[in-house]
Write an enzyme that holds these catalytic residues in place. Sequence first.
Site, PDB file in Angstrom:
ATOM      1  N   GLY A 194      11.923 -38.811   0.346  1.00 13.14           N
ATOM      2  CA  GLY A 194      11.435 -39.844  -0.537  1.00 13.14           C
ATOM      3  C   GLY A 194      10.130 -40.466  -0.072  1.00 13.14           C
ATOM      4  O   GLY A 194       9.296 -39.801   0.553  1.00 13.14           O
ATOM      5  N   ARG A 233      18.646 -23.999  -9.918  1.00 11.61           N
ATOM      6  CA  ARG A 233      19.709 -23.853 -10.930  1.00 11.61           C
ATOM      7  C   ARG A 233      19.135 -23.294 -12.229  1.00 11.61           C
ATOM      8  O   ARG A 233      19.262 -23.872 -13.292  1.00 11.61           O
ATOM      9  CB  ARG A 233      20.400 -25.208 -11.147  1.00 11.61           C
ATOM     10  CG  ARG A 233      21.133 -25.668  -9.889  1.00 11.61           C
ATOM     11  CD  ARG A 233      22.003 -26.865 -10.091  1.00 11.61           C
ATOM     12  NE  ARG A 233      21.277 -28.100 -10.302  1.00 11.61           N
ATOM     13  CZ  ARG A 233      20.696 -28.807  -9.322  1.00 11.61           C
ATOM     14  NH1 ARG A 233      20.732 -28.386  -8.074  1.00 11.61           N
ATOM     15  NH2 ARG A 233      20.071 -29.933  -9.596  1.00 11.61           N
ATOM     16  N   THR A 283      16.842 -40.338   0.869  1.00 11.81           N
ATOM     17  CA  THR A 283      17.028 -39.629  -0.402  1.00 11.81           C
ATOM     18  C   THR A 283      18.403 -38.957  -0.460  1.00 11.81           C
ATOM     19  O   THR A 283      19.086 -39.013  -1.489  1.00 11.81           O
ATOM     20  CB  THR A 283      15.923 -38.562  -0.575  1.00 11.81           C
ATOM     21  OG1 THR A 283      14.670 -39.240  -0.605  1.00 11.81           O
ATOM     22  CG2 THR A 283      16.099 -37.745  -1.829  1.00 11.81           C
ATOM     23  N   ASP A 312      20.552 -40.307  -3.475  1.00 17.01           N
ATOM     24  CA  ASP A 312      20.594 -39.428  -4.658  1.00 17.01           C
ATOM     25  C   ASP A 312      21.723 -38.402  -4.603  1.00 17.01           C
ATOM     26  O   ASP A 312      22.045 -37.804  -5.638  1.00 17.01           O
ATOM     27  CB  ASP A 312      19.276 -38.641  -4.789  1.00 17.01           C
ATOM     28  CG  ASP A 312      18.078 -39.544  -5.021  1.00 17.01           C
ATOM     29  OD1 ASP A 312      18.258 -40.766  -5.041  1.00 17.01           O
ATOM     30  OD2 ASP A 312      16.966 -39.008  -5.165  1.00 17.01           O
ATOM     31  N   CYS A 341      -2.919  -3.558   6.962  1.00 17.93           N
ATOM     32  CA  CYS A 341      -2.545  -3.767   8.363  1.00 17.93           C
ATOM     33  C   CYS A 341      -3.050  -2.623   9.229  1.00 17.93           C
ATOM     34  O   CYS A 341      -3.258  -1.502   8.776  1.00 17.93           O
ATOM     35  CB  CYS A 341      -1.038  -3.959   8.493  1.00 17.93           C
ATOM     36  SG  CYS A 341      -0.078  -2.477   8.188  1.00 17.93           S
ATOM     37  N   GLU A 373       0.843  -1.210   0.000  1.00 17.67           N
ATOM     38  CA  GLU A 373       0.000   0.000   0.000  1.00 17.67           C
ATOM     39  C   GLU A 373       0.876   1.256   0.000  1.00 17.67           C
ATOM     40  O   GLU A 373       0.607   2.219  -0.714  1.00 17.67           O
ATOM     41  CB  GLU A 373      -0.916   0.031   1.235  1.00 17.67           C
ATOM     42  CG  GLU A 373      -1.965  -1.069   1.270  1.00 17.67           C
ATOM     43  CD  GLU A 373      -1.491  -2.311   2.007  1.00 17.67           C
ATOM     44  OE1 GLU A 373      -0.273  -2.602   1.989  1.00 17.67           O
ATOM     45  OE2 GLU A 373      -2.338  -3.007   2.586  1.00 17.67           O
ATOM     46  N   ARG A 400      10.901 -24.261  -6.074  1.00 15.24           N
ATOM     47  CA  ARG A 400      11.882 -24.114  -4.989  1.00 15.24           C
ATOM     48  C   ARG A 400      12.126 -22.637  -4.684  1.00 15.24           C
ATOM     49  O   ARG A 400      12.224 -22.236  -3.532  1.00 15.24           O
ATOM     50  CB  ARG A 400      13.213 -24.774  -5.380  1.00 15.24           C
ATOM     51  CG  ARG A 400      13.154 -26.279  -5.350  1.00 15.24           C
ATOM     52  CD  ARG A 400      14.499 -26.867  -5.754  1.00 15.24           C
ATOM     53  NE  ARG A 400      14.454 -28.321  -5.708  1.00 15.24           N
ATOM     54  CZ  ARG A 400      15.412 -29.111  -6.170  1.00 15.24           C
ATOM     55  NH1 ARG A 400      16.493 -28.584  -6.710  1.00 15.24           N
ATOM     56  NH2 ARG A 400      15.301 -30.420  -6.085  1.00 15.24           N
TER      57      ARG A 400
HETATM   58  N1  LIG Z   1      10.657 -39.452  -7.630  1.00 14.01           N
HETATM   59  C1  LIG Z   1      10.705 -38.623  -6.620  1.00 14.01           C
HETATM   60  O1  LIG Z   1       9.990 -37.617  -6.578  1.00 14.01           O
HETATM   61  C2  LIG Z   1      11.666 -38.895  -5.500  1.00 14.01           C
HETATM   62  C3  LIG Z   1      11.916 -37.881  -4.560  1.00 14.01           C
HETATM   63  C4  LIG Z   1      12.780 -38.153  -3.523  1.00 14.01           C
HETATM   64  C5  LIG Z   1      13.371 -39.403  -3.448  1.00 14.01           C
HETATM   65  N2  LIG Z   1      13.106 -40.354  -4.357  1.00 14.01           N
HETATM   66  C6  LIG Z   1      13.708 -41.694  -4.235  1.00 14.01           C
HETATM   67  O2  LIG Z   1      13.265 -42.239  -3.012  1.00 14.01           O
HETATM   68  C7  LIG Z   1      14.285 -43.066  -2.483  1.00 14.01           C
HETATM   69  C8  LIG Z   1      14.504 -42.732  -1.020  1.00 14.01           C
HETATM   70  O3  LIG Z   1      13.278 -42.869  -0.321  1.00 14.01           O
HETATM   71  P1  LIG Z   1      13.203 -43.583   1.070  1.00 14.01           P
HETATM   72  O4  LIG Z   1      11.777 -43.813   1.374  1.00 14.01           O
HETATM   73  O5  LIG Z   1      14.126 -44.750   1.052  1.00 14.01           O
HETATM   74  O6  LIG Z   1      13.869 -42.524   2.054  1.00 14.01           O
HETATM   75  P2  LIG Z   1      13.426 -41.080   2.547  1.00 14.01           P
HETATM   76  O7  LIG Z   1      11.969 -40.998   2.680  1.00 14.01           O
HETATM   77  O8  LIG Z   1      14.130 -40.061   1.738  1.00 14.01           O
HETATM   78  O9  LIG Z   1      14.128 -41.045   3.982  1.00 14.01           O
HETATM   79  C9  LIG Z   1      13.650 -41.891   4.995  1.00 14.01           C
HETATM   80  C10 LIG Z   1      14.494 -41.757   6.220  1.00 14.01           C
HETATM   81  O10 LIG Z   1      14.319 -40.463   6.799  1.00 14.01           O
HETATM   82  C11 LIG Z   1      14.480 -40.571   8.191  1.00 14.01           C
HETATM   83  N3  LIG Z   1      13.325 -40.027   8.916  1.00 14.01           N
HETATM   84  C12 LIG Z   1      13.427 -39.309  10.049  1.00 14.01           C
HETATM   85  N4  LIG Z   1      12.239 -38.962  10.483  1.00 14.01           N
HETATM   86  C13 LIG Z   1      11.335 -39.480   9.642  1.00 14.01           C
HETATM   87  C14 LIG Z   1       9.918 -39.453   9.627  1.00 14.01           C
HETATM   88  N5  LIG Z   1       9.192 -38.808  10.535  1.00 14.01           N
HETATM   89  N6  LIG Z   1       9.309 -40.112   8.627  1.00 14.01           N
HETATM   90  C15 LIG Z   1      10.003 -40.753   7.680  1.00 14.01           C
HETATM   91  N7  LIG Z   1      11.358 -40.809   7.659  1.00 14.01           N
HETATM   92  C16 LIG Z   1      12.020 -40.171   8.639  1.00 14.01           C
HETATM   93  C17 LIG Z   1      14.597 -42.044   8.546  1.00 14.01           C
HETATM   94  O11 LIG Z   1      15.961 -42.341   8.753  1.00 14.01           O
HETATM   95  P3  LIG Z   1      16.552 -42.176  10.237  1.00 14.01           P
HETATM   96  O12 LIG Z   1      15.720 -43.051  11.114  1.00 14.01           O
HETATM   97  O13 LIG Z   1      17.961 -42.594  10.120  1.00 14.01           O
HETATM   98  O14 LIG Z   1      16.408 -40.740  10.606  1.00 14.01           O
HETATM   99  C18 LIG Z   1      14.088 -42.737   7.300  1.00 14.01           C
HETATM  100  O15 LIG Z   1      14.639 -43.985   7.099  1.00 14.01           O
HETATM  101  C19 LIG Z   1      15.504 -42.863  -3.332  1.00 14.01           C
HETATM  102  O16 LIG Z   1      15.646 -43.965  -4.173  1.00 14.01           O
HETATM  103  C20 LIG Z   1      15.180 -41.639  -4.146  1.00 14.01           C
HETATM  104  O17 LIG Z   1      15.768 -41.712  -5.431  1.00 14.01           O
HETATM  105  C21 LIG Z   1      12.286 -40.129  -5.385  1.00 14.01           C
END
Ligand SMILES: NC(=O)c1ccc[n+]([C@@H]2O[C@H](COP(=O)([O-])OP(=O)(O)OC[C@H]3O[C@@H](n4cnc5c(N)ncnc54)[C@H](OP(=O)(O)O)[C@@H]3O)[C@@H](O)[C@H]2O)c1
Length: 374
Positions: free
Chosen positions: A311, A221, A210, A214, A89, A66, A198
Site C-alpha cells: 500500500g 483470475r 495491505t 484487504d 548468445c 533462434e 500479474r
Molecule cells: N489503491 C491501491 O492501489 C492500493 C493498493 C494496495 C493497498 N491499498 C490500501 O492501502 C492500505 C494499506 O496501506 P498501508 O500504507 O497502511 O500499508 P502497506 O504499505 O501495505 O504496509 C505497510 C507495512 O509494511 C511493513 N513494511 C516492512 N518493511 C517495509 C518497508 N521497507 N517500507 C514500508 N513498509 C514496510 C510495515 O509493517 P511491519 O513493520 O510490521 O513490517 C508497514 O507498516 C489499505 O487500506 C489498502 O486498501 C490500496
Amino acid sequence: MAAPGKAEQEVLDRRFMAAALRLSRRNAGRTSTNPSVGTIIVRDDGAGPMIVGTGVTAIGGRPHAETEALAEAGELARGATAYVTLEPCAHHGRTPPCANALVNAGVARVVGAASDPDPRVSGKGYAILRAAGIEVVEKVLAAEAAEQMAGYLIRSLKKRPEVILKLALSADGKLGRHGAGQVAITGDIARREVYLMRAEADGILVGIGTALEDDPALTVRLPGLENRSPARIVLDRQIRLPETSKLVSGIDRVPLYIAACLEADPLRRSVLERVGVRFIGTETHEGGVALPELLEDLSALGMASVLVEGGAKVASAFLAEGLVDRIVLFQGPDGIGEEGIASPIDANHIPAGFRKLREMRFGEDGYAEWVRDI
Ligand SMILES: NC(=O)c1ccc[n+]([C@@H]2O[C@H](COP(=O)([O-])OP(=O)(O)OC[C@H]3O[C@@H](n4cnc5c(N)ncnc54)[C@H](OP(=O)(O)O)[C@@H]3O)[C@@H](O)[C@H]2O)c1
C-alpha cells in the site's frame, strides 16, 4: 524484382523487427531467468520478402528463439536474414551458442535489436557472426526491445528485478480508506488488465498493512490464465499475517514468501512454515525491511520483475529509495474523500527521470505508464 535500396531496406528491417518483438511477447513471464526473445527468418528470392521461420524462447527458457526459427526454416535459412530481438548468445550453456547456429545455417544477414549486457555474450555474439562474414545490423528498434525485456536487462545490470509500481487512485488521488477493507476504485476491465500484468511478472509484493486490511489473494483470475499467478511476497517484519488469510490459504497453488526480521516470533514462523510459507530473512533499515537487500534475494531466486501493488507506505518506501523502474497508475472515476489514504504519487507528481510511455482507458478508468532509462 530489384534488391531493395538502403532506405527501403531500413523500412523492411524495422517492419520485421516490430513483428519479431510482437512475437517475443508470447512467452513473456514464462521463460525463467531468460528473456522472452523473438526471431524471424526472412528470405527474398526476387519476389519480395517471405517469412520462412519464426521462433520464441520456449517456456522455461530453452530452446532459444533462434534454434526454433532455424529448425522451422531448415535449408531456406541459407542466404536469408534473421531478425533477433536480443543479441544471439555466444556461450556454451546447456545448448551450443545461437551465434554459431546462425553461422552454421548459412544466414547472410542478422538484424538485432537489444544488445545483451550478460558479460558472457556482450558484443561476442555479434563478433562471431561478423567473423563468419555475416552482415550484422545492430540496434534496430533497440529502445522498444529494451523496454519489452526490461526485467532481464535490469537483472543483468543491477542484480535485482525490475520493480513495477502499480497503484489504483480514486479521482481525488486516494488509495483507499483505513478500516474499510478493499475499496473498489477501478472497474472490471481495469481489473482484468491487472491480472494480465500479474501474469507477466515473476513476483507480486505488498506490505502487511495491505495484507491485513484487504485480505487479497494476489492471483491471476482470468479464464485460461489461472495457472500464471506469480509468487506473492509480503513485507511483514513481525509475522503478523494470519494463517486464515487468503494469501496463506492459496499456497497450494501459488508460492508465498514473507520478508520477516530474523528476531520475529519463531513460533509464528514455524506455524506458517508448516503450511508451506517460505521466509526471506531480512535486514532492517530505518524500521522497515531493507529493500535493496530484499530485491537482491528475489533476484537470486530467479525473479526478473516484481509488481509492487502497495500500500501507501510500501509504495513510498520504494519511491524514496529510487528503486522503482516503471510506474503504472490506474485512476477511477469516483472520489473517496478527505478521510481517504493519500497516494504518495499521482500523474502530476512523477519523479524526475521518468518519461510517459503510454496512456489508455479501460472502461471508466484511466491508465498511464511511465518508465525511466535502465
Ligand atoms: N489503491 C491501491 O492501489 C492500493 C493498493 C494496495 C493497498 N491499498 C490500501 O492501502 C492500505 C494499506 O496501506 P498501508 O500504507 O497502511 O500499508 P502497506 O504499505 O501495505 O504496509 C505497510 C507495512 O509494511 C511493513 N513494511 C516492512 N518493511 C517495509 C518497508 N521497507 N517500507 C514500508 N513498509 C514496510 C510495515 O509493517 P511491519 O513493520 O510490521 O513490517 C508497514 O507498516 C489499505 O487500506 C489498502 O486498501 C490500496
